[in-house]
Design a protein around this motif. Structure first.
Motif, PDB file in Angstrom:
ATOM      1  N   TRP A 136       4.171 159.584  45.878  1.00 53.96           N
ATOM      2  CA  TRP A 136       3.309 160.381  46.751  1.00 53.96           C
ATOM      3  C   TRP A 136       3.371 159.836  48.171  1.00 53.96           C
ATOM      4  O   TRP A 136       3.540 160.603  49.130  1.00 53.96           O
TER       5      TRP A 136
ATOM      6  N   GLN B 277      -0.719 164.123  43.771  1.00 57.45           N
ATOM      7  CA  GLN B 277      -2.111 163.742  43.518  1.00 57.45           C
ATOM      8  C   GLN B 277      -2.642 164.431  42.270  1.00 57.45           C
ATOM      9  O   GLN B 277      -3.354 163.813  41.467  1.00 57.45           O
ATOM     10  N   VAL B 278      -2.271 165.706  42.092  1.00 56.37           N
ATOM     11  CA  VAL B 278      -2.709 166.419  40.889  1.00 56.37           C
ATOM     12  C   VAL B 278      -2.130 165.749  39.651  1.00 56.37           C
ATOM     13  O   VAL B 278      -2.824 165.560  38.642  1.00 56.37           O
TER      14      VAL B 278
ATOM     15  N   VAL C 208      -1.336 162.583  39.248  1.00 61.56           N
ATOM     16  CA  VAL C 208      -2.058 161.337  38.981  1.00 61.56           C
ATOM     17  C   VAL C 208      -3.399 161.637  38.322  1.00 61.56           C
ATOM     18  O   VAL C 208      -3.791 160.975  37.345  1.00 61.56           O
ATOM     19  N   ALA C 209      -4.096 162.670  38.833  1.00 61.58           N
ATOM     20  CA  ALA C 209      -5.381 163.021  38.240  1.00 61.58           C
ATOM     21  C   ALA C 209      -5.211 163.439  36.782  1.00 61.58           C
ATOM     22  O   ALA C 209      -6.010 163.074  35.922  1.00 61.58           O
ATOM     23  N   MET C 210      -4.131 164.194  36.487  1.00 61.05           N
ATOM     24  CA  MET C 210      -3.878 164.613  35.098  1.00 61.05           C
ATOM     25  C   MET C 210      -3.649 163.398  34.205  1.00 61.05           C
ATOM     26  O   MET C 210      -4.136 163.341  33.067  1.00 61.05           O
TER      27      MET C 210
ATOM     28  N   ILE D 282       0.098 167.514  47.810  1.00 61.73           N
ATOM     29  CA  ILE D 282      -0.964 167.719  46.826  1.00 61.73           C
ATOM     30  C   ILE D 282      -0.447 167.492  45.400  1.00 61.73           C
ATOM     31  O   ILE D 282      -1.116 166.863  44.586  1.00 61.73           O
ATOM     32  N   ALA D 283       0.756 167.984  45.097  1.00 63.68           N
ATOM     33  CA  ALA D 283       1.244 167.973  43.715  1.00 63.68           C
ATOM     34  C   ALA D 283       1.233 166.569  43.100  1.00 63.68           C
ATOM     35  O   ALA D 283       0.762 166.417  41.962  1.00 63.68           O
TER      36      ALA D 283
ATOM     37  N   VAL E 253       2.011 157.344  42.450  1.00 62.18           N
ATOM     38  CA  VAL E 253       1.346 157.124  43.738  1.00 62.18           C
ATOM     39  C   VAL E 253       2.360 156.622  44.775  1.00 62.18           C
ATOM     40  O   VAL E 253       2.323 157.046  45.939  1.00 62.18           O
TER      41      VAL E 253
END
Lengths: 106, 173
Positions: free
Chosen positions: A50, A65-66, A68-70, A62-63, A47
């Protein structure tokens, strides 16, 4: 504003605390909790980068954030399976201690 | 020092102290409660990075789901460990030494990076742009494959967890 280095150092410290927990605790649930600490340290790093990258590029990236979600998804899956394994092994052996979990020994 | 820096330092110290207590507490339940404190601190760190969405997801997923799972497991397996005098292995100093060395290496490595002292400036308030993030997750030109793979991983993990933890009567005899 806050320097990027503060976040990186805090995340590195949290990661090392988690590493110590994974290597030294006896209880399997403790080890899973320490793994959570390590995953959280990685997320702080992601983060922070990011934020830094977005600041350099001007638009939201975006990458990261993706990523972190993973990490969130994998952490949830890992905890669910890990705790199920611990409960299953506890039912057979009546112990949550990793050293005594020798069910797979031939 | 600005107000945000003071907030960061307080939150970071509380988070790291809770992290140490997670691995140092003798009672497992205290350890789990300190873990919740650490996760909350990480959520606040996300908020200071203007990643409000991930701060909320952190509270929902980690504090709301994962720590509850951990506490449930502790209650199901608590009998043995509570009377133990120590929760760590005999040669605990070796992992401690390794962790300290790793921290030194990481800090030294990061310090050689030229942007290490870069400042994180305040971004515009609507910078997170969740609509673009959500669209990218289902866009074939974006991240739909990782998104679907992660969904299947989560589904498989949950089905597997239910199967593993299920009590089978015929084996219990």
């Amino acid at each position: 504003m806050i320097p990027l280095s503060w976040y990186l150092i805090a995340a590195a410290a949290l990661f090392c605390i988690g590493l110590f927990g994974v290597l030294s605790r006896k209880n399997a649930v403790s080890i899973l909790m320490s793994v959570e600490l390590m995953l959280n340290a990685v997320n702080i790093n992601l983060v922070a980068f990011w934020h830094y990258h977005t600041q350099l590029q001007g638009t939201s990236q975006i990458a990261p954030q993706v990523f972190v979600a993973m990490v969130f998804i994998v952490a949830a899956a890992e905890v669910a399976v890990g705790l199920a394994l611990i409960i299953s092994a506890y039912r057979r052996r009546e112990t949550p201690v990793v050293d005594e979990m020798t069910l797979l020994k031939g | 020092m600005s107000g945000l820096q003071v907030v960061f330092l307080i939150v970071a110290v509380v988070t790291l102290f809770s992290g140490v207590m997670v691995v140092a507490s003798r009672k497992m339940m205290h350890s789990a409660l300190w873990l919740i404190m650490t996760l909350l601190g990480v959520a606040i760190l996300f908020a200071t990075l203007q990643a409000g969405f991930f701060a909320i997801v952190q509270v929902l997923v980690y504090i709301g789901a994962i720590s509850i799972l951990i506490i449930f497991t502790l209650m199901l397996t608590r009998r043995v460990m509570d009377e133990e005098t120590t929760q760590v292995i005999k040669g605990w100093w070796l992992p401690a030494l390794m962790a300290v060395i790793l921290f030194g290496l990481l800090a030294g490595l990061l310090a050689t990076w030229e942007d290490f002292q870069g400042m994180l400036n305040e971004l515009p308030a609507d910078v997170e742009n969740l609509a673009a993030f959500g669209t990218a997750l289902v866009n074939p030109a974006g991240y739909v494959i990782p998104f679907e793979v992660a969904s299947i991983l989560l589904l498989a993990a949950l089905v597997g967890a239910i199967y593993i933890a299920m009590e089978r009567k015929e084996k219990a005899e």
